[in-house]
Design a protein around this motif. Structure first.
Motif, PDB file in Angstrom:
ATOM      1  N   MET A  42       0.819  -1.202   0.000  1.00 20.23           N
ATOM      2  CA  MET A  42       0.000   0.000   0.000  1.00 20.23           C
ATOM      3  C   MET A  42       0.852   1.251   0.000  1.00 20.23           C
ATOM      4  O   MET A  42       1.941   1.275   0.593  1.00 20.23           O
ATOM      5  N   ASP A  43       0.340   2.283  -0.667  1.00 17.43           N
ATOM      6  CA  ASP A  43       0.944   3.599  -0.536  1.00 17.43           C
ATOM      7  C   ASP A  43       0.098   4.429   0.423  1.00 17.43           C
ATOM      8  O   ASP A  43      -0.866   3.936   1.003  1.00 17.43           O
ATOM      9  N   ASP A  44       0.440   5.714   0.576  1.00 18.05           N
ATOM     10  CA  ASP A  44      -0.246   6.543   1.568  1.00 18.05           C
ATOM     11  C   ASP A  44      -1.715   6.769   1.242  1.00 18.05           C
ATOM     12  O   ASP A  44      -2.494   7.126   2.125  1.00 18.05           O
ATOM     13  N   GLN A  45      -2.096   6.583  -0.014  1.00 21.57           N
ATOM     14  CA  GLN A  45      -3.472   6.854  -0.413  1.00 21.57           C
ATOM     15  C   GLN A  45      -4.312   5.588  -0.609  1.00 21.57           C
ATOM     16  O   GLN A  45      -5.481   5.684  -1.015  1.00 21.57           O
ATOM     17  N   SER A  46      -3.771   4.429  -0.362  1.00 21.86           N
ATOM     18  CA  SER A  46      -4.511   3.187  -0.590  1.00 21.86           C
ATOM     19  C   SER A  46      -5.751   3.137   0.298  1.00 21.86           C
ATOM     20  O   SER A  46      -5.706   3.475   1.484  1.00 21.86           O
ATOM     21  N   PRO A 116      -6.222   5.643   5.249  1.00 27.19           N
ATOM     22  CA  PRO A 116      -4.874   6.182   5.523  1.00 27.19           C
ATOM     23  C   PRO A 116      -4.732   6.730   6.936  1.00 27.19           C
ATOM     24  O   PRO A 116      -3.657   6.619   7.544  1.00 27.19           O
ATOM     25  N   ASP A 131       3.141  -3.858   5.458  1.00 25.85           N
ATOM     26  CA  ASP A 131       2.312  -4.217   4.313  1.00 25.85           C
ATOM     27  C   ASP A 131       3.145  -5.080   3.368  1.00 25.85           C
ATOM     28  O   ASP A 131       4.348  -5.281   3.567  1.00 25.85           O
ATOM     29  N   ASP A 152       7.431  -8.311   0.622  1.00 24.22           N
ATOM     30  CA  ASP A 152       8.409  -7.275   0.318  1.00 24.22           C
ATOM     31  C   ASP A 152       9.602  -7.305   1.265  1.00 24.22           C
ATOM     32  O   ASP A 152      10.687  -6.822   0.917  1.00 24.22           O
TER      33      ASP A 152
END
Length: 415
Positions: A42-46, A116, A131, A152
């Motif tokens: 995930m990124d900050d906006q997921s 978020p 994540d 990851d």
């Protein structure tokens, strides 16, 4: 083969959406070392996209306990209250959802804001949020759990005293640990759309329109946006083909409802989202020594609007069950037993009615009579709103409804 990196925590929460984050934050507030393991990168906006964003009033106080009280205010969300357009009239009580209680509002709080914020709050509280980390195997021994993960971070092994299953509707832990899924049919499909250019009610109430066996929902959102949601008999929408065709039919449906806002100037933000089949799922809240929270325990018809609320509340109930307890021996067993009891008393009673409402073979004449009685009785209307806000249990509402039915029957016989 290389030896996996090892990490030790008190609690490993598998799944980092609403319920997982709430459980992790609240357990961290109790002093436990907590890690969240979520298979998605995930990124900050997921955020989750397929959601009505309507958080029932019974769940909104949990946000303050997480340090997120500001999300209940502008510009983060729209505080709101339900209005029901029923076969028997309008259910629209004044004042709070429940007389004598705190004046709680429901919230139209979009997942693009909530998700978020929860992840950030977890990290700020000292929770490890990993994540892109998939739990491949879990094994229990006399001192706790071993979780083997990949992702990851490479191959990594965790040791934990407590494992929390927050991995959603398709819970892998449920399969690994033998928590069976009790499934019940849902006769409705759903379509979700976001629009600008729609003039909603000035009081920003969320409107729920019962139309035949469908439910059409109008949610005012921040930035003068509106979400339309339709829960309809599957046969009604099966012929709505193609992106443009579906959108046209969808707007025409709302345009034909006299209690919906005008749609002539509605401008779609995105295409329609939705699902054709979403059966209700119920699992045990505790299996062995593993508690299940959120959709991993109860994943019910979204028409009931309880997904976000039950996720918030179940994560909170779990943590409350371990206040002043350790994660060993009798304390662990007693904490799990208390969570099971809280879950079965607070959340499970609502599931029966939600599962029943997911079927469309209702007696429409009986429905009309029932709602006429509700609409003609201000106290019962208030109680109905409290029930839909999950602030009273179904049994309490049914008792009041039966009294009203008996009173009306006695008055009719006396004439």
């Amino acid at each position: 083969m290389s030896t996996p990196e090892r990490s030790t925590v008190d609690v490993a929460v598998v799944g980092g959406s609403i319920a997982g984050c709430v459980a992790a934050i609240r357990l961290r507030q109790l002093g436990f070392e907590v890690a969240i393991l979520d298979k998605k990168a995930m990124d900050d906006q997921s955020h989750k996209r397929l959601c009505t964003h309507f958080i029932q009033p019974h769940a909104t106080p949990v946000l303050a306990d997480l340090g997120l009280a500001h999300l209940a205010e502008r510009p983060w969300s729209v505080p709101t209250k339900a209005v029901f357009v029923t076969p028997g009239g309008l259910v629209e009580g004044p004042g709070p959802y429940l007389p004598g209680e705190q004046d709680l509002s429901a919230l139209n709080l979009e997942r693009r804001v909530l998700d978020p914020a929860l992840r950030a709050a977890a990290r700020e509280h000292g929770v490890q949020y990993l994540d892109g980390t998939s739990v491949e195997q879990v094994e229990e021994d006399e001192t706790g759990w071993t979780l083997d993960t990949t992702g990851d971070h490479g191959h990594r092994r965790f040791r934990a005293r407590l494992v929390v299953a927050a991995d959603g509707r398709r819970s892998r832990l449920a399969r690994l640990l033998g928590n069976p899924t009790e499934e019940h049919p849902n006769d409705r499909a759903a379509l979700f759309g976001y629009f600008t250019g729609v003039k909603t009610r000035e009081d920003e109430r969320s409107v729920f329109i019962m139309n035949d066996r469908d439910l059409a929902c109008v949610y005012p959102l921040v930035e003068d946006r509106t979400q339309f949601v339709l829960f309809a008999e599957k046969s009604r929408v099966e012929g709505w083909h193609g992106a443009d065709g579906r959108l046209g039919e969808f707007l025409a449906y709302f345009g034909d409802l006299p209690d919906a806002p005008p749609v002539a100037d509605a401008v779609p933000e995105t295409g329609l989202l939705g699902y054709a089949d979403y059966p209700n799922q119920v699992r045990r809240p505790v299996v062995g020594s593993v508690p299940f929270v959120g959709d991993a325990a109860l994943s019910l018809d979204p028409m009931s609007g309880i997904g976000c609320g039950f996720a918030l509340v179940s994560g909170d109930l779990l943590a409350r069950s371990f206040a002043n307890r350790s994660l060993a021996g009798d304390d662990l067993a007693e904490g799990l037993a208390e969570y099971r009891r809280r879950f079965e008393e607070v959340l499970l009673p609502h599931a029966e009615g939600i599962i029943r409402d997911a079927l469309v073979d209702k007696d429409e004449a009986s429905q009309q009579r029932t709602f006429r009685i509700i609409c003609d009785n201000p106290a019962l209307s208030q109680k109905y709103l409290a029930l839909t806000g999950r602030m009273v249990l179904p049994g309490e509402f049914k008792r009041d409804l039966m009294r009203a039915l008996m009173t009306r029957g006695s008055a009719g016989r006396g004439r």
